[in-house]
Motif scaffolding. Structure first.
Motif, PDB file in Angstrom:
ATOM      1  N   ASP A  52       0.756  -1.065  -0.019  1.00 41.09           N
ATOM      2  CA  ASP A  52       0.159  -0.100  -0.229  1.00 41.09           C
ATOM      3  C   ASP A  52       0.834   1.363   0.087  1.00 41.09           C
ATOM      4  OD1 ASP A  52      -2.233  -1.394  -0.060  1.00 41.09           O
ATOM      5  OD2 ASP A  52      -2.670  -1.376   2.203  1.00 41.09           O
ATOM      6  N   THR A  53       1.785   1.198  -0.485  1.00 40.95           N
ATOM      7  CA  THR A  53       2.887   2.434  -0.420  1.00 40.95           C
ATOM      8  C   THR A  53       2.801   2.911  -1.746  1.00 40.95           C
ATOM      9  OG1 THR A  53       4.651   1.033  -1.556  1.00 40.95           O
ATOM     10  CG2 THR A  53       4.718   1.335   1.053  1.00 40.95           C
ATOM     11  N   PHE A  54       3.138   4.594  -1.713  1.00 38.64           N
ATOM     12  CA  PHE A  54       2.983   5.269  -2.939  1.00 38.64           C
ATOM     13  C   PHE A  54       3.824   6.323  -2.683  1.00 38.64           C
ATOM     14  CE2 PHE A  54      -0.372   6.083  -0.034  1.00 38.64           C
ATOM     15  CZ  PHE A  54      -0.376   7.243   0.320  1.00 38.64           C
ATOM     16  N   PRO A  55       4.140   7.313  -3.747  1.00 39.00           N
ATOM     17  CA  PRO A  55       5.216   8.432  -3.470  1.00 39.00           C
ATOM     18  C   PRO A  55       4.439   9.512  -2.771  1.00 39.00           C
ATOM     19  CG  PRO A  55       4.480   8.025  -5.588  1.00 39.00           C
ATOM     20  CD  PRO A  55       4.063   7.041  -5.164  1.00 39.00           C
ATOM     21  N   THR A  56       5.273  10.004  -1.610  1.00 43.57           N
ATOM     22  CA  THR A  56       4.758  10.996  -0.827  1.00 43.57           C
ATOM     23  C   THR A  56       5.195  12.539  -1.121  1.00 43.57           C
ATOM     24  OG1 THR A  56       6.049  10.545   0.935  1.00 43.57           O
ATOM     25  CG2 THR A  56       3.876   9.384   0.584  1.00 43.57           C
ATOM     26  N   ASN A  57       6.535  12.446  -2.055  1.00 41.54           N
ATOM     27  CA  ASN A  57       7.091  13.911  -2.192  1.00 41.54           C
ATOM     28  C   ASN A  57       7.484  14.116  -3.839  1.00 41.54           C
ATOM     29  OD1 ASN A  57       9.768  12.832  -2.706  1.00 41.54           O
ATOM     30  ND2 ASN A  57      10.120  12.547  -0.780  1.00 41.54           N
ATOM     31  N   PHE A  58       7.604  15.385  -4.103  1.00 49.74           N
ATOM     32  CA  PHE A  58       7.727  15.676  -5.390  1.00 49.74           C
ATOM     33  C   PHE A  58       8.817  14.815  -6.148  1.00 49.74           C
ATOM     34  CE2 PHE A  58       9.334  18.406  -8.836  1.00 49.74           C
ATOM     35  CZ  PHE A  58       8.443  18.470  -9.588  1.00 49.74           C
ATOM     36  N   GLY A  59      10.034  14.613  -5.254  1.00 48.56           N
ATOM     37  CA  GLY A  59      11.082  13.702  -5.917  1.00 48.56           C
ATOM     38  C   GLY A  59      10.568  12.477  -6.476  1.00 48.56           C
ATOM     39  N   ASP A  60      10.059  11.855  -5.333  1.00 48.81           N
ATOM     40  CA  ASP A  60       9.606  10.470  -5.715  1.00 48.81           C
ATOM     41  C   ASP A  60       8.503  10.284  -6.673  1.00 48.81           C
ATOM     42  OD1 ASP A  60      11.397   9.761  -3.535  1.00 48.81           O
ATOM     43  OD2 ASP A  60       9.646   9.597  -2.047  1.00 48.81           O
ATOM     44  N   ILE A  61       7.843  11.240  -6.816  1.00 47.85           N
ATOM     45  CA  ILE A  61       6.680  11.128  -8.157  1.00 47.85           C
ATOM     46  C   ILE A  61       7.462  11.333  -9.433  1.00 47.85           C
ATOM     47  CG2 ILE A  61       4.806  12.375  -9.146  1.00 47.85           C
ATOM     48  CD1 ILE A  61       3.947  13.142  -6.150  1.00 47.85           C
ATOM     49  N   VAL A  62       8.460  12.279  -9.340  1.00 51.17           N
ATOM     50  CA  VAL A  62       9.024  12.407 -10.710  1.00 51.17           C
ATOM     51  C   VAL A  62       9.953  11.318 -11.002  1.00 51.17           C
ATOM     52  CG1 VAL A  62      11.054  13.783 -11.869  1.00 51.17           C
ATOM     53  CG2 VAL A  62       9.256  14.859 -10.497  1.00 51.17           C
ATOM     54  N   THR A  63      10.649  10.529 -10.093  1.00 45.64           N
ATOM     55  CA  THR A  63      11.322   9.126 -10.211  1.00 45.64           C
ATOM     56  C   THR A  63      10.400   7.949 -10.631  1.00 45.64           C
ATOM     57  OG1 THR A  63      12.815   9.725  -8.385  1.00 45.64           O
ATOM     58  CG2 THR A  63      12.674   7.476  -9.208  1.00 45.64           C
ATOM     59  N   GLY A  64       9.322   8.030  -9.943  1.00 45.62           N
ATOM     60  CA  GLY A  64       8.134   7.114 -10.412  1.00 45.62           C
ATOM     61  C   GLY A  64       7.559   7.470 -11.798  1.00 45.62           C
ATOM     62  N   LEU A  65       7.523   8.662 -12.155  1.00 52.12           N
ATOM     63  CA  LEU A  65       7.027   8.987 -13.479  1.00 52.12           C
ATOM     64  C   LEU A  65       8.179   8.744 -14.452  1.00 52.12           C
ATOM     65  CD1 LEU A  65       5.062  10.790 -15.312  1.00 52.12           C
ATOM     66  CD2 LEU A  65       6.334  12.720 -14.854  1.00 52.12           C
ATOM     67  N   LEU A  66       9.188   8.730 -14.292  1.00 56.50           N
ATOM     68  CA  LEU A  66      10.473   8.406 -15.365  1.00 56.50           C
ATOM     69  C   LEU A  66      10.414   6.866 -15.551  1.00 56.50           C
ATOM     70  CD1 LEU A  66      13.132  10.976 -14.281  1.00 56.50           C
ATOM     71  CD2 LEU A  66      11.420  11.130 -16.279  1.00 56.50           C
ATOM     72  N   ALA A  67      10.062   6.105 -14.396  1.00 60.63           N
ATOM     73  CA  ALA A  67       9.998   4.920 -14.494  1.00 60.63           C
ATOM     74  C   ALA A  67       8.665   4.225 -14.956  1.00 60.63           C
ATOM     75  CB  ALA A  67      10.079   4.316 -13.105  1.00 60.63           C
ATOM     76  N   MET A  68       7.942   5.241 -15.269  1.00 55.16           N
ATOM     77  CA  MET A  68       6.241   4.970 -15.899  1.00 55.16           C
ATOM     78  C   MET A  68       5.713   3.920 -14.661  1.00 55.16           C
ATOM     79  SD  MET A  68       6.179   6.143 -18.789  1.00 55.16           S
ATOM     80  CE  MET A  68       4.554   5.580 -19.419  1.00 55.16           C
ATOM     81  N   LYS A  69       5.690   4.440 -13.686  1.00 54.84           N
ATOM     82  CA  LYS A  69       4.789   3.741 -12.533  1.00 54.84           C
ATOM     83  C   LYS A  69       3.309   4.331 -12.486  1.00 54.84           C
ATOM     84  CE  LYS A  69       8.637   2.237  -9.639  1.00 54.84           C
ATOM     85  NZ  LYS A  69       9.122   2.369  -8.283  1.00 54.84           N
ATOM     86  N   SER A  70       2.492   3.494 -12.593  1.00 53.92           N
ATOM     87  CA  SER A  70       1.066   4.254 -12.835  1.00 53.92           C
ATOM     88  C   SER A  70       0.670   4.988 -11.897  1.00 53.92           C
ATOM     89  CB  SER A  70       0.135   2.943 -13.325  1.00 53.92           C
ATOM     90  OG  SER A  70      -0.079   2.169 -11.687  1.00 53.92           O
ATOM     91  N   VAL A  71       0.771   4.621 -10.509  1.00 54.56           N
ATOM     92  CA  VAL A  71       0.519   5.763  -9.634  1.00 54.56           C
ATOM     93  C   VAL A  71       1.127   6.993  -9.689  1.00 54.56           C
ATOM     94  CG1 VAL A  71       0.412   5.952  -7.021  1.00 54.56           C
ATOM     95  CG2 VAL A  71      -0.294   3.902  -7.964  1.00 54.56           C
ATOM     96  N   ALA A  72       2.224   7.083 -10.037  1.00 51.04           N
ATOM     97  CA  ALA A  72       3.224   8.282 -10.210  1.00 51.04           C
ATOM     98  C   ALA A  72       2.629   8.967 -11.278  1.00 51.04           C
ATOM     99  CB  ALA A  72       4.574   7.968 -10.370  1.00 51.04           C
ATOM    100  N   ILE A  73       2.189   8.256 -12.461  1.00 55.98           N
ATOM    101  CA  ILE A  73       1.623   9.239 -13.586  1.00 55.98           C
ATOM    102  C   ILE A  73       0.144   9.810 -13.125  1.00 55.98           C
ATOM    103  CG2 ILE A  73       0.520   8.727 -15.798  1.00 55.98           C
ATOM    104  CD1 ILE A  73       2.762   6.620 -16.152  1.00 55.98           C
ATOM    105  N   ILE A  74      -0.460   9.030 -12.495  1.00 52.39           N
ATOM    106  CA  ILE A  74      -1.826   9.500 -12.003  1.00 52.39           C
ATOM    107  C   ILE A  74      -1.587  10.720 -11.067  1.00 52.39           C
ATOM    108  CG2 ILE A  74      -3.905   8.988 -10.295  1.00 52.39           C
ATOM    109  CD1 ILE A  74      -3.633   6.259 -11.416  1.00 52.39           C
TER     110      ILE A  74
END
Length: 125
Positions: A52-74
């Motif tokens: 049930d984890t997910f990115p909680t800060n801007f840096g983690d969201i950007v990292t997840g976006l670059l890795a094409m992780k669906s939750v980070a994209i949303i």
């Protein structure tokens, strides 16, 4: 309205038209990003994060976006949706400055500072 100054009315109308288009484009781009993340999540069945984890800060969201992780994209789409009206306030600051309407420059600057402060302080809460 200033019926005695049709050129000023035309300019104000043109500025409002550009700003309204900017808002529409921002909402459509945000919706497209959110839908992309949702479709990726539905197709893969994986959020890209364990449990049930997910990115909680801007840096983690950007990292997840670059890795094409669906939750980070949303989450990126949601950030774009939130930032669209903030960008409108920012643009309005320069519009009022160009029109030499310094009272509204001051009001808009205060609103912009409050918005930025709320984002920064919201992280602490």
């Amino acid at each position: 309205m200033n019926e005695g100054h049709p050129a000023e009315n035309q300019r104000a109308f043109a500025v409002e038209l550009v700003i309204s288009k900017m808002l529409r484009i921002g909402v459509l781009v945000a919706a497209a990003v959110i839908i992309t993340g949702l479709v990726l999540f539905l197709v893969t069945g994986d959020s890209g994060y364990p449990g049930d984890t997910f990115p909680t800060n801007f840096g983690d969201i950007v990292t997840g976006l670059l890795a094409m992780k669906s939750v980070a994209i949303i989450q990126t789409g949601l950030l774009l949706l939130i930032l669209t009206p903030v960008f409108r306030v920012f643009v309005s600051l320069f519009v009022f400055w160009a029109e030499k309407d310094y009272r509204f420059v001051l009001i808009t600057a205060v609103v912009f500072v409050i918005l930025i402060a709320s984002f920064l302080l919201g992280k602490a809460g």
